[in-house]
Design a protein around this motif. Structure first.
Motif, PDB file in Angstrom:
ATOM      1  N   ILE A 199       0.845  -1.208   0.000  1.00 47.39           N
ATOM      2  CA  ILE A 199       0.000   0.000   0.000  1.00 47.39           C
ATOM      3  C   ILE A 199       0.877   1.254   0.000  1.00 47.39           C
ATOM      4  O   ILE A 199       0.659   2.169  -0.790  1.00 47.39           O
ATOM      5  N   THR A 200       1.887   1.280   0.888  1.00 41.31           N
ATOM      6  CA  THR A 200       2.652   2.537   1.010  1.00 41.31           C
ATOM      7  C   THR A 200       3.661   2.721  -0.128  1.00 41.31           C
ATOM      8  O   THR A 200       3.915   3.842  -0.541  1.00 41.31           O
ATOM      9  N   GLU A 201       4.206   1.624  -0.663  1.00 43.24           N
ATOM     10  CA  GLU A 201       5.239   1.797  -1.703  1.00 43.24           C
ATOM     11  C   GLU A 201       4.671   1.831  -3.118  1.00 43.24           C
ATOM     12  O   GLU A 201       5.281   2.394  -4.018  1.00 43.24           O
TER      13      GLU A 201
ATOM     14  N   GLY B  69       0.172  -5.676 -10.752  1.00 39.54           N
ATOM     15  CA  GLY B  69       0.859  -6.966 -10.883  1.00 39.54           C
ATOM     16  C   GLY B  69       2.257  -6.773 -10.319  1.00 39.54           C
ATOM     17  O   GLY B  69       3.018  -5.941 -10.812  1.00 39.54           O
ATOM     18  N   LEU B  70       2.602  -7.511  -9.269  1.00 39.20           N
ATOM     19  CA  LEU B  70       3.837  -7.240  -8.532  1.00 39.20           C
ATOM     20  C   LEU B  70       4.783  -8.428  -8.558  1.00 39.20           C
ATOM     21  O   LEU B  70       4.341  -9.579  -8.617  1.00 39.20           O
TER      22      LEU B  70
ATOM     23  N   ASN C  30      11.780  -9.516   0.082  1.00 38.61           N
ATOM     24  CA  ASN C  30      10.499  -8.790   0.130  1.00 38.61           C
ATOM     25  C   ASN C  30      10.554  -7.407  -0.526  1.00 38.61           C
ATOM     26  O   ASN C  30       9.786  -6.513  -0.165  1.00 38.61           O
ATOM     27  N   ASN C  31      11.514  -7.200  -1.437  1.00 42.73           N
ATOM     28  CA  ASN C  31      11.475  -5.985  -2.246  1.00 42.73           C
ATOM     29  C   ASN C  31      10.369  -6.146  -3.275  1.00 42.73           C
ATOM     30  O   ASN C  31      10.208  -7.224  -3.852  1.00 42.73           O
ATOM     31  N   ILE C  32       9.643  -5.058  -3.500  1.00 45.74           N
ATOM     32  CA  ILE C  32       8.488  -5.128  -4.401  1.00 45.74           C
ATOM     33  C   ILE C  32       8.789  -4.333  -5.666  1.00 45.74           C
ATOM     34  O   ILE C  32       9.262  -3.197  -5.580  1.00 45.74           O
ATOM     35  N   LYS C  33       8.495  -4.917  -6.816  1.00 46.84           N
ATOM     36  CA  LYS C  33       8.550  -4.149  -8.064  1.00 46.84           C
ATOM     37  C   LYS C  33       7.251  -4.339  -8.830  1.00 46.84           C
ATOM     38  O   LYS C  33       6.661  -5.425  -8.803  1.00 46.84           O
ATOM     39  N   THR C  34       6.830  -3.283  -9.509  1.00 46.68           N
ATOM     40  CA  THR C  34       5.579  -3.350 -10.260  1.00 46.68           C
ATOM     41  C   THR C  34       5.861  -3.867 -11.664  1.00 46.68           C
ATOM     42  O   THR C  34       6.660  -3.285 -12.387  1.00 46.68           O
TER      43      THR C  34
END
Ligand code: AMP
Ligand code: GLY
Length: 426
Positions: free
Chosen positions: A248-250, A273-274, A280-284
């Motif tokens: 949500i925040t990133e 879509g992530l 646990n690094n998130i990229k879109t």
């Protein structure tokens, strides 16, 4: 009240099925719907194409429809929501400018860069020589994406340079995807686990739906070509409470805030879509501006709240005080696809055992049609066999038991939907 759902896939069958259960709703229309919605007693199919916006507007006016919900991306990208609003009709979905988050990968990537939303490194090309040079410089694996809409099939994950070169040629030279492939985005290859994260936006606030995980490749073990999606489950166990907050925040808030800053309000379903890596690094990977298909089916099968009430509140910019409640446990959808999908699906074959529904399982129809009281295949993805249970294993066993009974010529399905999540659990 009256609701109108636009679309004819599994997503729209699930939306109509859920909305029909609202105590606020007396009538649900689906345009054009499919064989499954045709069989539902309280749902009526309307024979108007999703792209015939003027006819849809006239129908909604004549029938005094209280809320129209748009399922697929193509009419959104053509401005169906703008036209409904101009005609003073209540509608849930993003306007044309906002829908560019999905309809142009180049728009989405430059938006993400501008607003520091984490995503893979990329460059956009219209010239084949420049694209080839870039591929040679970057090496493989590398990802080639048609800029425009291509029904989930415009992405090629190239494992070697030759494959990448061929993909670029097919788009820029051979027009494999027509105008959609006249520009290509070439992107860094990411590894990790994929998650679909969908929120309802009212232009000011957001209401997150349960997480889910799709299976994009045609074949078991994530082999074969990309498809619209061969199965999904919800929740995605990888999305812990902590990771949920981080998404949500990133990703989500910077996206809705970024749209506001750019002067484009986003109302509708926002689907991120992530890719989540081991740290646990998130990229879109992508944005969609609608519910996912097949993700909608397992998500809505677990939703306890009144979806119509929530979407009506969202279309009145009043979602702040709502929350979504979910069944504990898990749900899953196995897609049964027709012979030759995703290339040239074979259709017009009779389907047997397509309607064994109860409280714990439901067969949502997608590419089907009703003719002389029989159901026939009418598209690539035919059925979404959906079940829930107190565990993912339980839901999965229930769904596959049903799949075993379904018969139509050339039926293909993956046998490993949910397998990775179950292995990670042990
Ligand atoms: P998209 O439509 O952009 O989500 O891409 C379709 C599928 O291709 C995704 O669900 C991923 O499985 C894969 N994909 C897309 N972009 C990447 C990337 N940068 N790295 C690895 N796989 C990707
Ligand atoms: N299942 C992926 C999508 O709806 O785009």
């Amino acid at each position: 009240m009256k609701a109108l759902i636009i679309g004819n896939g599994g997503r729209e069958h699930a939306l109509a099925w859920k909305i029909e259960q609202s105590s606020l709703v007396d009538k649900v229309f689906v345009a054009p719907g499919n064989g499954g919605t045709a069989l539902e007693e309280k749902i009526e199919n309307i024979n108007i194409s999703v792209n015939d916006i003027d006819k849809l507007v006239s129908f909604a006016k004549e029938e005094k429809v209280d809320l129209t919900i748009i399922g697929p991306e193509v009419p959104l990208s053509k401005g169906i929501v703008d036209t409904f609003i101009e005609n003073k009709l209540k509608v849930f979905g993003p306007k044309k400018l906002a829908a560019q988050l999905e309809s142009s990968k180049d728009f989405a990537k430059s938006f993400m860069y501008r607003h520091q939303i984490p995503t893979a490194k990329y460059k956009t090309f219209t010239n084949i020589k420049d694209a080839h040079e870039y591929i040679n410089k970057e090496g493989a694996p590398i990802v080639i994406k048609a800029d425009g809409l291509a029904a989930g099939k415009g992405v090629i994950v190239a494992m070697n340079v030759k494959e990448a070169m061929v993909a670029v040629e097919s788009m820029l030279e051979d027009n494999l995807f027509g105008d959609a492939g006249a520009r290509v985005v070439i992107e860094e290859f990411l590894t990790g686990e994929e998650v679909s994260f969908i929120v309802i936006c009212d232009g000011n606030s957001i209401l997150p739906l349960a997480s889910s995980q799709d299976h994009k490749r045609l074949l078991d073990s994530d082999l074969g070509p990309n498809t619209g999606g061969m199965g999904a489950y919800s929740p995605a166990p990888i999305v812990t409470k902590e990771l949920h907050k981080k998404i949500i925040t990133e990703i989500i808030e910077p996206t809705t805030e970024g749209m506001k800053k750019d002067g484009i309000e986003f109302t509708g379903f926002l689907y991120a879509g992530l890719m989540i890596d081991k740290e646990n690094n998130i990229k879109t990977l992508e944005f969609n501006c609608r519910m996912g298909d097949p993700e909608t089916q397992p998500i809505l099968f677990r939703l306890k709240s009144d979806l119509f009430e929530i979407l009506l509140a969202a279309s009145n910019k009043n979602i702040k005080n709502y929350e979504a409640n979910w069944d504990d446990g898990s749900s899953i959808t196995i897609v049964c696809a027709s012979e030759n999908y995703p290339n040239q699906p074979k259709i017009n074959d009779e389907i047997f055992n397509h309607n064994k529904n109860n409280n714990n399982s439901y067969i949502f129809h997608a590419g089907t049609k009703l003719k002389n009281n029989k159901i026939y295949t009418a598209g690539g993805r035919v059925l979404g066999v959906t079940a829930k249970g107190d565990s993912l294993k339980n839901a999965k066993d229930r769904a596959y038991d049903l799949v075993k009974d379904i018969k139509f010529k050339g039926m293909q399905y993956r046998t490993d939907i949910g397998k990775k999540a179950l292995e990670n659990d042990q």
